[in-house]
Design a protein around this motif. Structure first.
Motif, PDB file in Angstrom:
ATOM      1  N   VAL A  82      37.727 -72.163-105.372  1.00 52.89           N
ATOM      2  CA  VAL A  82      36.866 -73.009-104.552  1.00 52.89           C
ATOM      3  C   VAL A  82      37.166 -74.478-104.833  1.00 52.89           C
ATOM      4  N   LEU A  83      37.181 -75.294-103.778  1.00 56.48           N
ATOM      5  CA  LEU A  83      37.326 -76.742-103.884  1.00 56.48           C
ATOM      6  C   LEU A  83      36.081 -77.384-103.289  1.00 56.48           C
ATOM      7  N   GLY A  84      35.481 -78.314-104.019  1.00 57.31           N
ATOM      8  CA  GLY A  84      34.285 -78.979-103.542  1.00 57.31           C
ATOM      9  C   GLY A  84      34.463 -80.481-103.510  1.00 57.31           C
ATOM     10  N   SER A  87      29.904 -86.357-102.146  1.00 58.30           N
ATOM     11  CA  SER A  87      29.736 -87.504-101.265  1.00 58.30           C
ATOM     12  C   SER A  87      30.354 -88.777-101.823  1.00 58.30           C
ATOM     13  N   ASP A  88      30.604 -88.820-103.136  1.00 59.09           N
ATOM     14  CA  ASP A  88      31.233 -89.998-103.737  1.00 59.09           C
ATOM     15  C   ASP A  88      32.758 -89.924-103.743  1.00 59.09           C
ATOM     16  N   GLY A  89      33.331 -88.885-103.107  1.00 61.16           N
ATOM     17  CA  GLY A  89      34.779 -88.745-103.032  1.00 61.16           C
ATOM     18  C   GLY A  89      35.404 -88.020-104.201  1.00 61.16           C
ATOM     19  N   SER A  90      34.593 -87.548-105.139  1.00 66.05           N
ATOM     20  CA  SER A  90      35.142 -86.801-106.276  1.00 66.05           C
ATOM     21  C   SER A  90      35.430 -85.363-105.860  1.00 66.05           C
ATOM     22  N   LEU A  91      36.508 -84.810-106.419  1.00 70.62           N
ATOM     23  CA  LEU A  91      36.949 -83.457-106.111  1.00 70.62           C
ATOM     24  C   LEU A  91      36.689 -82.544-107.301  1.00 70.62           C
ATOM     25  N   TRP A  92      36.035 -81.400-107.035  1.00 69.02           N
ATOM     26  CA  TRP A  92      35.659 -80.454-108.085  1.00 69.02           C
ATOM     27  C   TRP A  92      36.268 -79.095-107.767  1.00 69.02           C
ATOM     28  N   VAL A  93      36.675 -78.356-108.804  1.00 68.43           N
ATOM     29  CA  VAL A  93      37.382 -77.090-108.611  1.00 68.43           C
ATOM     30  C   VAL A  93      36.798 -76.024-109.526  1.00 68.43           C
ATOM     31  N   TRP A  94      36.831 -74.763-109.064  1.00 66.32           N
ATOM     32  CA  TRP A  94      36.423 -73.650-109.914  1.00 66.32           C
ATOM     33  C   TRP A  94      36.894 -72.330-109.310  1.00 66.32           C
ATOM     34  N   ALA A 108      43.888 -70.923-116.611  1.00 64.23           N
ATOM     35  CA  ALA A 108      42.637 -70.267-116.975  1.00 64.23           C
ATOM     36  C   ALA A 108      41.618 -70.425-115.852  1.00 64.23           C
ATOM     37  N   ASN A 109      40.875 -69.353-115.541  1.00 66.47           N
ATOM     38  CA  ASN A 109      39.829 -69.409-114.530  1.00 66.47           C
ATOM     39  C   ASN A 109      38.678 -70.293-115.000  1.00 66.47           C
ATOM     40  N   LEU A 110      37.927 -70.826-114.058  1.00 67.67           N
ATOM     41  CA  LEU A 110      36.754 -71.644-114.368  1.00 67.67           C
ATOM     42  C   LEU A 110      35.550 -71.076-113.637  1.00 67.67           C
ATOM     43  N   SER A 111      34.460 -70.833-114.356  1.00 69.02           N
ATOM     44  CA  SER A 111      33.263 -70.266-113.737  1.00 69.02           C
ATOM     45  C   SER A 111      32.205 -71.318-113.425  1.00 69.02           C
ATOM     46  N   VAL A 112      32.478 -72.577-113.739  1.00 66.13           N
ATOM     47  CA  VAL A 112      31.617 -73.693-113.339  1.00 66.13           C
ATOM     48  C   VAL A 112      32.512 -74.802-112.796  1.00 66.13           C
ATOM     49  N   PRO A 113      31.992 -75.644-111.881  1.00 57.25           N
ATOM     50  CA  PRO A 113      32.819 -76.715-111.314  1.00 57.25           C
ATOM     51  C   PRO A 113      33.323 -77.678-112.372  1.00 57.25           C
ATOM     52  N   ASN A 414      27.137 -83.094-114.808  1.00 53.40           N
ATOM     53  CA  ASN A 414      28.270 -83.430-113.931  1.00 53.40           C
ATOM     54  C   ASN A 414      29.207 -82.245-113.724  1.00 53.40           C
ATOM     55  N   GLY A 415      28.642 -81.062-113.551  1.00 57.04           N
ATOM     56  CA  GLY A 415      29.435 -79.877-113.292  1.00 57.04           C
ATOM     57  C   GLY A 415      29.988 -79.193-114.520  1.00 57.04           C
ATOM     58  N   VAL A 416      29.740 -79.734-115.728  1.00 57.18           N
ATOM     59  CA  VAL A 416      30.228 -79.129-116.962  1.00 57.18           C
ATOM     60  C   VAL A 416      29.053 -78.499-117.703  1.00 57.18           C
ATOM     61  N   LEU A 417      29.192 -77.262-118.100  1.00 60.11           N
ATOM     62  CA  LEU A 417      28.132 -76.562-118.804  1.00 60.11           C
ATOM     63  C   LEU A 417      28.160 -76.924-120.275  1.00 60.11           C
ATOM     64  N   PHE A 418      27.047 -77.464-120.775  1.00 59.45           N
ATOM     65  CA  PHE A 418      26.901 -77.802-122.185  1.00 59.45           C
ATOM     66  C   PHE A 418      25.939 -76.806-122.817  1.00 59.45           C
ATOM     67  N   MET A 419      26.267 -76.353-124.028  1.00 57.81           N
ATOM     68  CA  MET A 419      25.435 -75.375-124.704  1.00 57.81           C
ATOM     69  C   MET A 419      24.856 -75.967-125.972  1.00 57.81           C
ATOM     70  N   ARG A 420      23.612 -75.587-126.292  1.00 57.51           N
ATOM     71  CA  ARG A 420      22.999 -75.967-127.543  1.00 57.51           C
ATOM     72  C   ARG A 420      22.904 -74.717-128.388  1.00 57.51           C
ATOM     73  N   GLY A 421      23.495 -74.751-129.575  1.00 55.52           N
ATOM     74  CA  GLY A 421      23.512 -73.550-130.399  1.00 55.52           C
ATOM     75  C   GLY A 421      23.071 -73.801-131.821  1.00 55.52           C
ATOM     76  N   GLY A 422      22.605 -72.739-132.494  1.00 54.79           N
ATOM     77  CA  GLY A 422      22.236 -72.825-133.897  1.00 54.79           C
ATOM     78  C   GLY A 422      21.124 -73.822-134.135  1.00 54.79           C
ATOM     79  N   SER A 423      21.197 -74.533-135.257  1.00 54.44           N
ATOM     80  CA  SER A 423      20.141 -75.479-135.618  1.00 54.44           C
ATOM     81  C   SER A 423      20.506 -76.910-135.284  1.00 54.44           C
ATOM     82  N   THR A 424      21.670 -77.147-134.695  1.00 50.58           N
ATOM     83  CA  THR A 424      22.078 -78.518-134.378  1.00 50.58           C
ATOM     84  C   THR A 424      21.268 -79.059-133.206  1.00 50.58           C
ATOM     85  N   GLN A 425      21.174 -80.361-133.127  1.00 47.43           N
ATOM     86  CA  GLN A 425      20.444 -81.003-132.041  1.00 47.43           C
ATOM     87  C   GLN A 425      21.416 -81.707-131.101  1.00 47.43           C
ATOM     88  N   SER A 426      22.574 -81.113-130.863  1.00 45.74           N
ATOM     89  CA  SER A 426      23.563 -81.728-129.991  1.00 45.74           C
ATOM     90  C   SER A 426      24.045 -80.712-128.977  1.00 45.74           C
TER      91      SER A 426
END
Length: 604
Positions: A82-84, A87-94, A108-113, A414-426
């Protein structure tokens, strides 16, 4: 062999007035559909084998449309990728990337944009191929055939022309583009003359038109099937050429045609599936012809038609997948018919339909502190703690209760999946492979709560929060479930976590044991460990082991060889928050062959 691939596309006339409720764009790929609503919300349904739905999952299907993103102006679906265009002219792929059709230099396949670049105004997606047009009129291509005058593949976008104004929807292995002077250009596979029949002769056609070639003028819309083409002129006349074995050219025969031939007039929109065709006349009547084995023509039968038959009235636009069809009526309602094996008709079921049936669009996900939202994991609810921490209430699906699982809390930035894991606060970027976990569960209970405690979410306005669960390896792509539970109020931009460029300068902060995976020409699991001096050790239990220093030198067997013959180099970096990602290249000294791909890991 071509019948094994699934792809088709559509085109709208460049004239006419669309209903106010009509979507910004509608695209039906092989077995997946994408709709961009007037508010920029992206809705998708159907097959999700390669992550083409873009919700972080794979190997699943979605028979009911779901909103997966926002801010888009146009989205096109190829054969699994998929290509997305935002409105700002940025191109996203997944989605699928086995032939580098995502253009990011990897396989490698991508499951998020994931963002590919800026400055774009149009996109097209085919089978293993992609094309895009920049605002300056330059034309770019990548994937199996790039269109650069050779038969070579390209893993990243290469410029193949200038002076273009718009792209036509792609055919299976071929593309169309319009120039500012109204001329129509095409390139790609030409086995049946679907690109340019003028180069065909007594013994057939050249298999490839390797660079954009002018094939006509006066056209305002074009649509390509697997091996046939439809085109619409400014006077409303409809022209077809190419393969016709199923009557898809609509001229009353099944004879292949190398010459562009008019088959009717008074049309305003066209679409082409693998072996069937659709068109809308100026009066809103919908017509169909070609293969009909799954009822994709919508006339209530499964009889092939070699000439157009009327299906209904009141239609504004139409799109064709491999063996199904989707259309928008004047009132903005969506309708679909034909094969429904992966829920591609969007009606909540999997039974095919031989007549147009309504697509079931559910309400858009709520934002802010809203009522509990139904999700894939049975049900997911939300409550906010006083400190703006998020607590998710999960009721797993009945078949998952009692099974070992990991629980995740994540955010989409911004289309990137961020995960919070364990006891860290990041938050750490998720690039594939195993996921960090917010909570481990030996066996899922019938209900549980997961909390992101003491984390000031108010500092991230606009952040989308997700919760999910999955198997004991924490692989979201295999058996995981993920559901959006909350959007932090506000619309200020979120700054992604930055990954240090020189991890060796603070090597002690990266010390620990990591686990991850690599993908590409070969695939497998990899264990990483980092000592306090910054030396990274890499091992692959199934195929040898070796070590890697911060300079990137390594020796690691990645399948089919031994550590003594295969030498690998790794690039990338580790983050002190507990994630790592990069690329790899391996060379087998016994035969000189090279393999490459991507890797990712997280701290255990």
């Amino acid at each position: 062999m071509l019948t094994l691939f699934r792809y088709a596309c559509f085109a709208l006339a460049l004239s006419g007035t669309a209903a106010a409720a009509a979507p910004l764009s509608l695209s039906a790929g092989g077995m997946t559909v994408a709709v961009v609503q007037p508010d920029g919300g992206l809705w998708m349904w159907g097959d999700n084998t390669f992550g083409e739905i873009g919700d972080g999952k794979t190997l699943t299907s979605n028979p009911t449309p779901k909103q997966v993103a926002s801010g888009y102006a146009k989205v096109v679906v190829g054969d699994g990728h998929v290509l997305g265009l935002k409105s700002d002219g940025s191109l996203w792929v997944w989605g699928s990337n086995n032939r580098s059709q995502l253009g990011n230099g990897l396989t490698a396949n991508l499951s998020v944009p994931n963002k590919l670049g800026d400055g774009y105004k149009d996109v097209a997606a085919g089978v293993f191929m992609s094309a895009a047009l920049k605002s300056d009129g330059t034309l770019w291509g990548w994937g199996w055939y790039a269109g650069d005058g050779t038969s070579n593949a390209s893993t990243t976008p290469v410029q193949i022309g200038t002076g273009y104004s718009a792209l036509g929807p792609s055919g299976g292995y071929f593309f169309f583009a319009f120039k500012a002077d109204g001329s129509l250009w095409a390139w790609g596979a030409n086995s049946s003359g679907q690109v340019d029949g003028s180069v065909c002769g007594k013994y057939g056609c050249p298999s490839l038109v390797s660079a954009p070639r002018q094939i006509g003028s006066g056209y305002v819309a074009v649509a390509g099937g697997l091996e046939h083409t439809l085109a619409l002129k400014s006077d409303g006349s409809l022209w077809t050429w190419g393969q016709n074995i199923q009557g898809q050219l609509g001229d009353g025969s099944t004879a292949i045609r190398y010459t562009q031939r008019q088959i009717g007039s008074g049309y305003k929109a066209i679409a082409a599936g693998d072996y069937h065709s659709l068109a809308i006349k100026n009066d809103g009547s919908l017509w169909a012809w070609g293969r009909n084995t799954n009822g994709q023509l919508g006339d209530g039968s499964t009889t092939n038609r070699s000439a157009p038959v009327q299906i209904g009235t009141g239609y504004a636009s139409v799109e064709a997948g491999s063996n199904y069809s989707v259309a928008v009526k004047d009132d903005g309602s969506l309708w679909a018919w034909g094969n429904n094996g992966d829920g591609r008709l969007g009606n909540g079921g999997y039974d095919e339909s031989h007549v147009p049936t309504p697509v079931v669009m559910s309400a858009a996900p709520a934002t802010g502190a809203a009522a509990p939202t139904a999700g894939t994991p049975g049900s997911v609810g939300l409550k906010l703690a006083d400190n703006w921490g998020v607590t998710a209430q999960i009721t797993p699906a009945s078949e998952d209760v009692g099974q070992p699982s990991n629980i995740w809390v994540g955010a989409l930035v911004n289309g990137v999946l961020f995960m919070r894991g364990g006891s860290t606060q990041s938050w750490s970027p998720y690039t594939g492979g195993a996921l960090p976990v917010a909570q481990r569960s030996a066996a899922l209970p019938a209900a549980l709560e997961v909390t992101v405690a003491d984390y000031d979410l108010s500092a991230f306005p606009g952040l989308d929060i997700y919760v999910g669960y999955g198997n004991s390896e924490g692989d979201l792509g295999k058996s995981g479930h993920l559901a959006k539970i909350y959007t932090v109020p506000g619309s200020a931009p979120v700054t992604p976590v930055s990954v240090p460029a020189t991890p060796e300068s603070t090597a002690s902060s990266y010390a620990g044991s990591y686990a991850g995976s690599y993908s590409g020409d070969d695939a497998g699991t990899v264990d990483f460990s980092v000592d306090s001096g910054g030396k990274i050790s890499v091992s692959s239990p199934a195929s040898g082991s070796g070590s890697i220093s911060n300079s990137g030198a390594a020796s690691l067997a990645t399948g089919g060889g031994s550590a003594s013959t295969i030498s690998c180099s790794f690039t990338g970096s580790f983050s002190s928050s507990g994630s790592a990602s990069g690329s790899w290249t391996c060379t087998d000294s016994s035969d000189g062959s090279t393999t490459r791909g991507a890797w990712s890991a997280y701290r255990q």
